[in-house]
Motif scaffolding. Sequence first.
Motif, short mmCIF file in Angstrom:
data_model
loop_
_atom_site.label_atom_id
_atom_site.label_comp_id
_atom_site.label_asym_id
_atom_site.label_seq_id
_atom_site.Cartn_x
_atom_site.Cartn_y
_atom_site.Cartn_z
N TRP A 38 0.80 -1.23 0.00
CA TRP A 38 0.00 0.00 0.00
C TRP A 38 0.84 1.28 0.00
O TRP A 38 0.30 2.37 0.05
N THR A 39 2.13 1.15 -0.08
CA THR A 39 2.98 2.33 -0.02
C THR A 39 2.87 3.16 -1.29
O THR A 39 2.51 2.66 -2.36
N SER A 40 3.21 4.44 -1.16
CA SER A 40 3.28 5.32 -2.33
C SER A 40 4.66 5.31 -2.93
O SER A 40 4.88 5.96 -3.96
N GLY A 60 2.90 3.81 4.38
CA GLY A 60 3.88 2.91 3.82
C GLY A 60 5.29 3.36 4.17
O GLY A 60 5.58 4.55 4.20
N ALA A 61 6.16 2.40 4.46
CA ALA A 61 7.53 2.73 4.85
C ALA A 61 8.23 3.52 3.75
O ALA A 61 8.13 3.19 2.56
N ALA A 101 3.32 7.65 11.21
CA ALA A 101 2.84 8.16 9.94
C ALA A 101 3.00 7.14 8.82
O ALA A 101 2.12 7.01 7.96
N GLU A 102 4.11 6.41 8.82
CA GLU A 102 4.39 5.50 7.71
C GLU A 102 3.86 4.09 7.93
O GLU A 102 3.50 3.40 6.97
N LEU A 103 3.81 3.64 9.19
CA LEU A 103 3.47 2.24 9.46
C LEU A 103 2.24 2.08 10.34
O LEU A 103 1.88 0.95 10.69
N GLY A 104 1.61 3.19 10.72
CA GLY A 104 0.38 3.12 11.47
C GLY A 104 0.55 2.57 12.88
O GLY A 104 1.66 2.47 13.41
N ILE A 105 -0.54 2.19 13.48
CA ILE A 105 -0.53 1.70 14.86
C ILE A 105 0.27 0.40 15.00
O ILE A 105 1.06 0.27 15.95
N PRO A 106 0.13 -0.58 14.09
CA PRO A 106 0.94 -1.80 14.25
C PRO A 106 2.44 -1.53 14.22
O PRO A 106 3.19 -2.07 15.04
N SER A 164 10.05 5.21 -17.38
CA SER A 164 10.10 3.90 -16.71
C SER A 164 10.29 4.07 -15.21
O SER A 164 9.71 3.33 -14.41
N ALA A 165 11.11 5.04 -14.82
CA ALA A 165 11.30 5.32 -13.39
C ALA A 165 10.00 5.82 -12.76
O ALA A 165 9.64 5.43 -11.64
N ILE A 166 9.29 6.67 -13.47
CA ILE A 166 8.02 7.21 -12.96
C ILE A 166 6.99 6.10 -12.80
O ILE A 166 6.19 6.10 -11.85
N ASP A 167 6.99 5.12 -13.70
CA ASP A 167 6.06 4.00 -13.58
C ASP A 167 6.26 3.26 -12.26
O ASP A 167 5.31 2.70 -11.70
N LYS A 168 7.50 3.24 -11.75
CA LYS A 168 7.80 2.55 -10.51
C LYS A 168 7.62 3.43 -9.28
O LYS A 168 7.41 2.93 -8.17
N ASN A 169 7.74 4.73 -9.44
CA ASN A 169 7.61 5.65 -8.31
C ASN A 169 6.92 6.93 -8.78
O ASN A 169 7.53 7.99 -8.90
#
Length: 664
Positions: A98-100, A398-399, A428-433, A591-596
């Motif tokens: 689920w990370t961006s 997401g981390a 912020a990145e990993l939530g409560i867990p 191609s880089a944008i497709d990954k990030n």
Amino acid sequence: MVETAGRLRVFSFRVGLGGRLADTRLVLGLTAALAVGGLAFANGGYFPVSWGWSALGLLWLALIALALGVRPEVGRRELVLLAGLGLLAGWIALSVLWTSSVTGTVLEVERTLVYLGAALAGILLVRRASAPALLLGLWAAISVVAAYGLATRLFPDRLGVYDPIAASRLSDPVGYWNAFGILGAMGLLLALGHAARSRPLVRCTAAASTVVLALTIYFTFSRGSWIALFTALAATVAVDRRRLQLVTTGLVLLPWAALAIWAASTSTALTHRISALEQATHDGHGLAAITIGLAVGAALSVLALDWLEEAVSVPRTLQRLYGGTLVFLLAAALLVVVGHYGSPVRMVDRAYQAFNTPAPNSQEDLNNRLFNLSSNGRKEHYHTAWQQAAAHPVLGGGAGSYGSYWFQHRRTAAPGRDAHSLYLETFAELGIPGLLFLAVALGVPLAAVRRARSSPLAAAAFGAYAAYLLHAAIDWDWEMPAVTLTALFCGLALLAAARGGGERRPLRPSVRWVGLGATAALAGVALLGLLGNAALSASSQSAHGGHYTRAASQARWARHFAPWSAEPWRKLGEAELSSGQSAAARTSFQSAIDKNPKDWTLWFELAQASSGGARTAALTKATRLNPLSPELKARARVDAKADRAKAHADRAHTRAERRARRSR
């Protein structure tokens, strides 16, 4: 022959048929010193290449211990610590769903492997009897790093290229002044413990190092490090069973370090941002001589204290009178502070107001910085991190996603990729867990303090660990493995000191084989990350040197080891663009944008390789992801100016054609 073979077996770490590792003191001390010292000299371990070799070394040490059939002294607390770090690493890896920023998430996994490998190796090898050697190695490594860093300040004409902004905040070799400051603070607390409790030679050397460590912290001008140091020092005294002896050692050492700091603070050339090399060199050489003299004085004073402790028996009544006097002086000092600054509530209110006040624009005298509590932008980072946590309270963003979230939602144009708080950024990145797993991993050593107090160095280890926990709340110490590993090793020493006699147990064959397989798999992941990051680093260096063909080849090689990452495509596109292959560069950047897709810098680089409408579209997308970017605003102004010039040229050309037609 039989006798020789027997001696060889004893020499080889004394490994018997029962699989016991009888003496690991030297291994532990050297491992701690090499890991922390090596990472500190490698910019604190901030860059990904250092994660690979450090994780591999620690995981291979764990593999060797498992292969030799070591019988660890493992209790429930050690297992909880390992489980907490393992679950944290697993949750970081799972957040790839689920990370961006998949690229950032995988990098976070690679860095966490360093800490997981250290915990695994430490749990397998650290025993109650060998924990002091671990702390000795930590103190030695930090002292060497501090001595080198201080030497760059005292001998600017000899060590490296001199920065014309003389005496700015000391960061070399760690790379970040605040990280260097807290590393020095942890080293100072360990030095105090060794000066009070170790053998005479170590006591003298540790006492001498307190002068160097105190000066190192001072020249970083890190306010958070001083606050963490003083708070952790109070905690150290509170938990120590022989606190009177520890306080006495500290009072004997205090004048030498205080005199060194006072001498340094009087040098304009060493404490102001702008100074001439000649003057800084002159003052630095003078302070070096003073530092050596004060370090010798500190060593001799502890030697004298050691002699007095052996030669003089102080009656218990006199000890109580001495302790009561110290408590009275402390209470009097607190009353003076309250009388000057107001009640504790008033002091907290004033500190909060100062925290929210912007820092002065001009601070040529860095001494003034030590008495300014401005957040220096941290307030904005905390606000944005909380905003991201509120948007994704359960799973987090997401981390590794905070950086992109900051650029898109920040309220100030200040740059940044970390939230300057381990706990807020984790939430912020990993939530409560994720925050829960982190709290479990970091909280386990604190639960062992009560049982560990009988160990002579436990209080010092606890102080260093507490200093890290405090400082990590206001800075990005997690991203500096040299700092975090120091704290983790201190935590492992606390766990070892808290072990009881009945907690030693051999590993069952099934557990050992599972451990071997899991550790080998983690080592494989670390190796894969190292190869990919090394290729990316080599590509950057080649491009910086103007070797664009080589840079492109190395970027293509990096794609084989990091197919999930956008960075190989970025490096390839940069090399192609620099060599004039704009069309190929556009393909690589896409191609880089497709990954990030949420990395605004990739859209910006795509715009630089494009023209016309494609360029405008890429810049528009970059602006949406980073609305306050000064780089994008500057590029927009340049493009607007170019468009106006082109429009003016077109109008002039049209007028010229009209005149030519009329003349015909």
